[in-house]
Design an enzyme around this catalytic site. Structure first.
Site, mmCIF file in Angstrom:
data_model
loop_
_atom_site.group_PDB
_atom_site.id
_atom_site.type_symbol
_atom_site.label_atom_id
_atom_site.label_comp_id
_atom_site.label_asym_id
_atom_site.label_seq_id
_atom_site.Cartn_x
_atom_site.Cartn_y
_atom_site.Cartn_z
ATOM 1 N N LYS A 1 10.245 -4.701 -49.052
ATOM 2 C CA LYS A 1 9.841 -6.082 -48.718
ATOM 3 C C LYS A 1 9.921 -6.889 -50.011
ATOM 4 C CE LYS A 1 7.051 -9.090 -48.399
ATOM 5 N NZ LYS A 1 7.308 -10.416 -49.007
ATOM 6 N N GLY B 1 2.762 -6.547 -58.168
ATOM 7 C CA GLY B 1 2.341 -7.914 -57.881
ATOM 8 C C GLY B 1 0.943 -8.161 -58.409
ATOM 9 N N SER B 2 0.237 -9.056 -57.748
ATOM 10 C CA SER B 2 -1.061 -9.502 -58.252
ATOM 11 C C SER B 2 -2.169 -8.478 -57.968
ATOM 12 C CB SER B 2 -1.421 -10.834 -57.590
ATOM 13 O OG SER B 2 -1.517 -10.646 -56.202
ATOM 14 N N GLU C 1 1.526 -1.535 -59.716
ATOM 15 C CA GLU C 1 1.915 -2.166 -60.980
ATOM 16 C C GLU C 1 1.403 -3.596 -60.911
ATOM 17 O OE1 GLU C 1 3.181 -0.572 -63.361
ATOM 18 O OE2 GLU C 1 4.362 1.085 -62.563
ATOM 19 N N CYS D 1 4.870 -9.543 -66.312
ATOM 20 C CA CYS D 1 3.594 -8.827 -66.345
ATOM 21 C C CYS D 1 3.294 -8.347 -67.756
ATOM 22 C CB CYS D 1 3.616 -7.667 -65.369
ATOM 23 S SG CYS D 1 5.047 -6.618 -65.586
ATOM 24 N N GLU E 1 -4.934 -13.536 -66.806
ATOM 25 C CA GLU E 1 -3.475 -13.627 -66.812
ATOM 26 C C GLU E 1 -3.049 -15.001 -66.306
ATOM 27 O OE1 GLU E 1 -1.173 -11.454 -63.819
ATOM 28 O OE2 GLU E 1 0.090 -10.732 -65.446
HETATM 29 P P1 NAD Z 1 1.808 -11.352 -55.180
HETATM 30 O O1 NAD Z 1 0.825 -10.267 -55.223
HETATM 31 O O2 NAD Z 1 1.406 -12.657 -54.627
HETATM 32 O O3 NAD Z 1 3.090 -10.924 -54.338
HETATM 33 C C1 NAD Z 1 3.792 -9.723 -54.609
HETATM 34 C C2 NAD Z 1 4.405 -9.221 -53.324
HETATM 35 O O4 NAD Z 1 3.346 -8.907 -52.409
HETATM 36 C C3 NAD Z 1 5.304 -10.227 -52.601
HETATM 37 O O5 NAD Z 1 6.399 -9.546 -52.037
HETATM 38 C C4 NAD Z 1 4.397 -10.757 -51.509
HETATM 39 O O6 NAD Z 1 5.099 -11.207 -50.383
HETATM 40 C C5 NAD Z 1 3.585 -9.529 -51.160
HETATM 41 N N1 NAD Z 1 2.298 -9.809 -50.519
HETATM 42 C C6 NAD Z 1 1.533 -10.942 -50.590
HETATM 43 N N2 NAD Z 1 0.430 -10.819 -49.829
HETATM 44 C C7 NAD Z 1 0.472 -9.582 -49.275
HETATM 45 C C8 NAD Z 1 -0.399 -8.850 -48.417
HETATM 46 N N3 NAD Z 1 -1.532 -9.382 -47.959
HETATM 47 N N4 NAD Z 1 -0.047 -7.589 -48.091
HETATM 48 C C9 NAD Z 1 1.076 -7.026 -48.568
HETATM 49 N N5 NAD Z 1 1.959 -7.671 -49.358
HETATM 50 C C10 NAD Z 1 1.657 -8.934 -49.711
HETATM 51 O O7 NAD Z 1 2.340 -11.447 -56.675
HETATM 52 P P2 NAD Z 1 3.369 -12.492 -57.275
HETATM 53 O O8 NAD Z 1 2.653 -13.789 -57.395
HETATM 54 O O9 NAD Z 1 4.639 -12.439 -56.511
HETATM 55 O O10 NAD Z 1 3.631 -11.849 -58.710
HETATM 56 C C11 NAD Z 1 2.827 -12.120 -59.795
HETATM 57 C C12 NAD Z 1 1.935 -10.958 -60.134
HETATM 58 O O11 NAD Z 1 2.666 -9.740 -60.199
HETATM 59 C C13 NAD Z 1 1.317 -11.095 -61.503
HETATM 60 O O12 NAD Z 1 -0.052 -10.763 -61.451
HETATM 61 C C14 NAD Z 1 2.081 -10.093 -62.350
HETATM 62 O O13 NAD Z 1 1.403 -9.639 -63.480
HETATM 63 C C15 NAD Z 1 2.364 -9.028 -61.380
HETATM 64 N N6 NAD Z 1 3.514 -8.222 -61.816
HETATM 65 C C16 NAD Z 1 3.282 -6.962 -62.285
HETATM 66 C C17 NAD Z 1 4.338 -6.186 -62.737
HETATM 67 C C18 NAD Z 1 4.108 -4.800 -63.271
HETATM 68 O O14 NAD Z 1 5.054 -4.042 -63.365
HETATM 69 N N7 NAD Z 1 2.902 -4.410 -63.624
HETATM 70 C C19 NAD Z 1 5.625 -6.696 -62.681
HETATM 71 C C20 NAD Z 1 5.816 -7.985 -62.192
HETATM 72 C C21 NAD Z 1 4.740 -8.730 -61.750
#
Ligand code: NAD
Length: 477
Positions: A171, A224-225, A246, A280, A379
């Protein structure tokens, strides 16, 4: 409108819904993706299971490896096309996008070449018994990735899963699904059998949540977050499914008084402006020994004030941030810091000619930031650098470890003993010494400690995360 890849077929959402694809450089929609939901996720998980139990499951490790290496080659042959697509979708400079595609290709090459090098073990046991430990795929693996490095993230999480023989449901982020869809096409071209890689596009709270909660998956990798990571881990727990998280970071650059200034300054600036700070592993905290604080921070300010922001075609130091919500978030942090009287040490510039509708932010350098300020702990995920002085080694370590995160850290000193003492004391998944950044470090195990997540991606360790073991005990008398 771009369709989803399910069981080797390109399909629209059953209810025909779509999501516009907007360019962060001008705020204008230029394409659309399918808005998949629980129905499509269900089909994709079933297609993946059929592939894992069928043709894909019968591929030998060598055959899987060859196929992935071929896909790496096909990606390399399409580098310019994929880079242009990625740059338009994310707003990042062309040079960064080209590098991202090189790294994507390298993921397929690295894990393709590793696929048949994962060996088992034999274990001494009772007389008359032969015991062997074999490594097996988990089955159906789910992967949810963010929008900052869409192609790289795909390679990082999908390539090892396929190398170990899992069937994948991916996804991608709703803001940046285009490169994933194109990679799906190239994977089929390279000979990946139907159902081995399924791509469901859609909103996080719909398709993402449905995938995380699906009882048919055997593993989930989420990048992600922290907020969403918690929801994903809860969903995984309900199905007793292993998960790799991650998450975010607030990574420190720890600079001692004997730093090689000429080497450190450009690397430190790049580590916060790269990808408009939406990394990140962004080096977002600059911790400097007090005896050189003014002088060193002055040099960083000089370099940061030369940073220019623009569109992918302008190919400058960084592009816009991803979307209006991210723009508001980053601008909010900058404004609150200014309002609380923290000094702006330097600002970059938005290049004239950058479209007015683009989500551009001036990189901003603040100092000295109080240790309990939001900029010191939270962050931002934007090009905002916070400088703070420290007294000595013990204070540097306490300050470096003083946030909830533990993803990356860097130590800058010419004193080898201090370098290693501090590197050992800092809680982070990777520590760089007189250098910075995993970037394309495909070979280097990567992941968080503390609230930055758990599990490891990249390197050979990733293969352990996406596989399991079976202990075979044979009585032969
Ligand atoms: P996000 O968590 O909003 O979204 C990430 C993914 O999760 C997207 O595909 C989104 O559609 C999906 N998502 C959103 N809500 C969901 C739910 N309720 N259930 C399942 N999936 C859902 O994050 P973002 O804003 O896209 O990315 C930014 C964040 O990602 C930052 O905090 C950053 O530090 C982190 N990040 C971490 C790494 C790492 O390797 N540690 C790498 C890149 C980004």
């Amino acid at each position: 409108m771009k369709k989803m890849l399910i069981g080797g077929e390109w399909v629209a959402a059953a209810d025909g819904r779509s999501i516009p694809v907007v360019s962060p450089s001008d705020g204008v929609a230029f394409d659309a993706i399918a808005r998949g939901g629980s129905a499509e996720v269900d089909l994709a998980v079933k297609a993946a299971r059929a592939a894992a139990d069928g043709v894909w499951g019968r591929f030998t490790a060598t055959e899987r490896g060859r196929l992935l290496m071929k896909l790496g080659q096909v990606v390399a042959e399409h580098e310019e096309e994929l880079a242009v697509m990625e740059a338009k979708d994310t707003g990042k400079p062309m040079a960064t996008a080209r590098n991202d595609i090189k790294v994507l290709s390298r993921y397929f090459e690295f894990y393709g070449s590793a696929a048949d090098k994962v060996h088992g073990e034999t274990i001494p046991f009772l007389a008359g018994h032969q015991v062997s430990l074999v490594r097996e795929p988990l089955g159906v693996t789910a992967h949810i990735i963010p929008w900052n490095y869409p192609a790289q993230m795909l390679g990082r999480t999908v390539a090892p899963a396929l190398a170990m023989g899992n069937a994948v449901v991916l996804k991608p982020a709703e803001d940046t699904s285009l490169s994933a869809i194109r990679i799906g096409e190239l994977a089929l071209q390279a000979g990946l059998p139907p159902g081995a890689l399924n791509i469901v596009t859609g909103l996080g709270e719909e398709a993402g949540a449905a995938l995380a909660a699906h009882p048919g998956i055997d593993f989930i990798s989420f990048t992600g977050s922290n907020e969403v990571g918690t929801l994903v881990q809860q969903a995984a727990a309900r199905n007793a499914v292993k998960c790799v998280l991650e998450l975010g970071g607030k990574s420190p650059q720890i600079v001692f008084d004997d730093v090689d200034v000429e080497r450190a300054v450009p690397i430190i600036v790049r580590a916060i402006v790269q990808n408009a700070g939406q990394t990140c592993t962004a080096g977002s905290r600059l911790l400097v020994q007090r005896s050189i604080y003014d002088q060193f921070v002055g040099r960083v300010a000089q370099a940061l004030s030369k940073v220019r922001v623009g569109t992918p075609e302008m190919d400058l130091d960084c592009g816009p941030v991803m979307n209006p919500a991210q723009l508001k978030r980053v601008q909010g942090y900058i404004q609150r810091a200014k309002d609380s009287g923290i000094q702006v040490l330097a600002e970059g510039t938005v290049q004239s000619g950058a479209p007015a509708g683009g989500y551009f932010v001036k990189p901003t350098f603040f100092g000295a930031v109080p240790r309990n300020n939001a900029l010191a702990c939270e962050e931002v995920f934007g090009p905002v650098l916070a400088a703070m002085p420290f007294e000595d080694e013990a204070d540097a370590i306490a300050l470096a470890n003083g946030t909830d995160y533990g993803l990356l850290a860097a130590v800058w000193t010419e004193n080898a003993g201090r370098l290693h003492r501090v590197a050992k004391a800092v809680r982070a998944g990777q520590v760089f010494m007189n250098c910075y950044g995993a970037g394309g470090g495909v070979e280097l195990p990567f992941g968080g400690t503390k609230r930055s997540g758990h599990g490891r991606e990249k390197g050979l360790l990733a293969l352990e995360e996406v596989s399991t073991t079976k202990t075979l005990v044979h009585f032969h008398g």
